[in-house]
Write a protein that holds these residues in place. Structure first.
Motif, short mmCIF file in Angstrom:
data_model
loop_
_atom_site.label_atom_id
_atom_site.label_comp_id
_atom_site.label_asym_id
_atom_site.label_seq_id
_atom_site.Cartn_x
_atom_site.Cartn_y
_atom_site.Cartn_z
N UNK A 147 2.98 -14.85 15.53
CA UNK A 147 2.70 -13.46 15.90
C UNK A 147 3.07 -13.21 17.35
N UNK A 148 2.75 -14.15 18.23
CA UNK A 148 3.10 -14.00 19.65
C UNK A 148 4.60 -13.97 19.82
N UNK A 149 5.31 -14.85 19.09
CA UNK A 149 6.77 -14.87 19.15
C UNK A 149 7.34 -13.53 18.69
N UNK A 150 6.80 -12.98 17.60
CA UNK A 150 7.28 -11.70 17.09
C UNK A 150 7.00 -10.58 18.08
N UNK A 151 5.83 -10.61 18.72
CA UNK A 151 5.51 -9.58 19.72
C UNK A 151 6.45 -9.67 20.91
N UNK A 152 6.76 -10.87 21.34
CA UNK A 152 7.68 -11.02 22.48
C UNK A 152 9.08 -10.53 22.11
N UNK A 153 9.51 -10.79 20.86
CA UNK A 153 10.81 -10.28 20.43
C UNK A 153 10.81 -8.76 20.40
N UNK A 154 9.71 -8.18 19.95
CA UNK A 154 9.62 -6.71 19.93
C UNK A 154 9.61 -6.16 21.35
N UNK A 155 8.98 -6.88 22.26
CA UNK A 155 8.93 -6.46 23.66
C UNK A 155 10.32 -6.49 24.29
N UNK A 156 11.14 -7.50 23.94
CA UNK A 156 12.47 -7.65 24.50
C UNK A 156 13.50 -6.74 23.83
N UNK A 157 13.24 -6.31 22.59
CA UNK A 157 14.20 -5.48 21.85
C UNK A 157 14.23 -4.07 22.44
N UNK A 158 15.39 -3.41 22.37
CA UNK A 158 15.45 -2.02 22.86
C UNK A 158 14.62 -1.12 21.96
N UNK A 159 14.00 -0.16 22.58
CA UNK A 159 13.12 0.74 21.83
C UNK A 159 13.94 1.72 21.01
N UNK A 160 13.54 1.92 19.78
CA UNK A 160 14.19 2.84 18.86
C UNK A 160 13.14 3.79 18.31
N UNK A 161 13.53 5.00 18.00
CA UNK A 161 12.55 5.90 17.39
C UNK A 161 12.12 5.34 16.04
N UNK A 162 10.84 5.41 15.76
CA UNK A 162 10.29 4.80 14.55
C UNK A 162 10.35 5.71 13.34
N UNK A 163 10.63 7.00 13.52
CA UNK A 163 10.57 7.93 12.40
C UNK A 163 11.98 8.40 12.04
N UNK A 164 12.54 7.85 10.96
CA UNK A 164 13.82 8.38 10.50
C UNK A 164 13.59 9.70 9.78
N UNK A 165 14.62 10.46 9.65
CA UNK A 165 14.48 11.75 8.95
C UNK A 165 14.89 12.89 9.86
N UNK A 166 14.09 13.93 9.85
CA UNK A 166 14.42 15.12 10.63
C UNK A 166 14.35 14.80 12.12
N UNK A 167 15.31 15.34 12.89
CA UNK A 167 15.28 15.09 14.33
C UNK A 167 14.12 15.81 14.99
N UNK A 168 13.58 15.19 16.01
CA UNK A 168 12.48 15.76 16.76
C UNK A 168 13.03 16.10 18.16
N UNK A 169 13.20 17.38 18.47
CA UNK A 169 13.83 17.73 19.74
C UNK A 169 13.05 17.22 20.95
N UNK A 171 11.18 14.53 21.15
CA UNK A 171 11.37 13.10 21.23
C UNK A 171 12.77 12.76 21.74
N UNK A 172 13.78 13.48 21.25
CA UNK A 172 15.15 13.25 21.73
C UNK A 172 15.28 13.56 23.22
N UNK A 173 14.63 14.62 23.68
CA UNK A 173 14.65 14.95 25.11
C UNK A 173 13.98 13.85 25.92
N UNK A 174 12.92 13.30 25.39
CA UNK A 174 12.22 12.22 26.09
C UNK A 174 13.11 10.98 26.17
N UNK A 175 13.81 10.66 25.05
CA UNK A 175 14.72 9.50 25.03
C UNK A 175 15.83 9.68 26.05
N UNK A 176 16.34 10.87 26.15
CA UNK A 176 17.44 11.11 27.09
C UNK A 176 16.95 11.04 28.53
N UNK A 177 15.71 11.43 28.76
CA UNK A 177 15.16 11.36 30.12
C UNK A 177 14.94 9.93 30.58
#
Length: 178
Positions: A147-169, A171-177
C-alpha cells in the motif's frame, strides 16, 4: 621451498582451510545461526497464527470479558471509598477495621492467593491477546508495504482529472492555472 609448501599443505590442506574447518567445530557459524534463528521465528509465528486464527467474540465471551473487567475498578473505587468513609464517619470505619483485625491469618493468606491467581491469570490472558495482535500485525506487514509503495507511485505520477465524461470548465481552468 618444498618443505614450506608441504608445511602449508599440512596447515591449510589441499585447497581448503584446515584452521577454519577446525575452528568451525568449536565456534558456531554466524550465517548458519542466523538461518536457524529465522527458521525458528517463522515456526513460532506460524504456531501463533494457527493458535489465534479463530476469533472468540460470541455473547458468552463478551459477558465473561465484561465480568473480568469488574474486579479492578471495584477494588480501586472501594479503597477510595474506604478513605472517604474514614474521613466522614471515623467511628463506623473503626468498627469495620476492628472486624477485619479479627480475621484469622490463614484466611488472609487464602484471600491473597485467590487475588494473586486471578490477576496472574488475567495478566497471562492479556499477554496472549497481545501476542496474537503482534502476529496479526506482522502478517499484515506485506500488505502495508504494498500500500505504501502504491501511494508513493500515485504521489510521483502526474495528476489527471479523475472524472471522465463531460468537461468541467472550472476544473479545466484550474488545471491550466497550475
Amino acid at each position: 621451498m618444498g618443505l614450506i609448501s608441504k608445511g602449508m599443505d599440512v596447515m591449510f590442506g589441499d585447497g581448503r582451510n584446515v584452521v577454519a574447518d577446525t575452528v568451525g567445530i568449536f565456534r558456531e557459524s554466524a550465517e548458519n545461526a542466523g538461518a536457524r534463528e529465522a527458521a525458528m521465528k517463522d515456526a513460532a509465528l506460524g504456531q501463533f497464527a494457527a493458535e489465534f486464527a479463530r476469533p472468540r467474540k460470541g455473547l458468552f465471551d463478551r459477558v465473561i470479558d465484561g465480568l473480568n473487567r469488574l474486579p479492578r475498578p471495584l477494588l480501586a473505587f472501594g479503597t477510595i471509598g474506604l478513605f472517604i468513609v474514614a474521613m466522614v464517619d471515623p467511628i463506623w470505619f473503626s468498627g469495620r477495621m476492628q472486624g477485619l483485625a479479627l480475621v484469622p491469618e490463614p484466611l488472609w493468606w487464602l484471600m491473597g492467593a485467590i487475588v494473586s491467581f486471578y490477576f496472574g491469570a488475567r495478566h497471562q490472558a492479556k499477554g496472549q491477546e497481545f501476542q496474537a495482535s503482534v502476529v496479526e500485525s506482522a502478517a499484515r506487514a506485506g500488505t502495508v508495504q504494498q500500500s505504501i509503495r502504491a501511494l508513493r507511485q500515485m504521489e510521483d505520477a502526474p495528476e489527471q482529472p479523475a472524472t471522465p465524461g463531460e468537461p468541467n470548465p472550472a476544473l479545466e481552468e484550474w488545471w491550466q492555472a497550475r
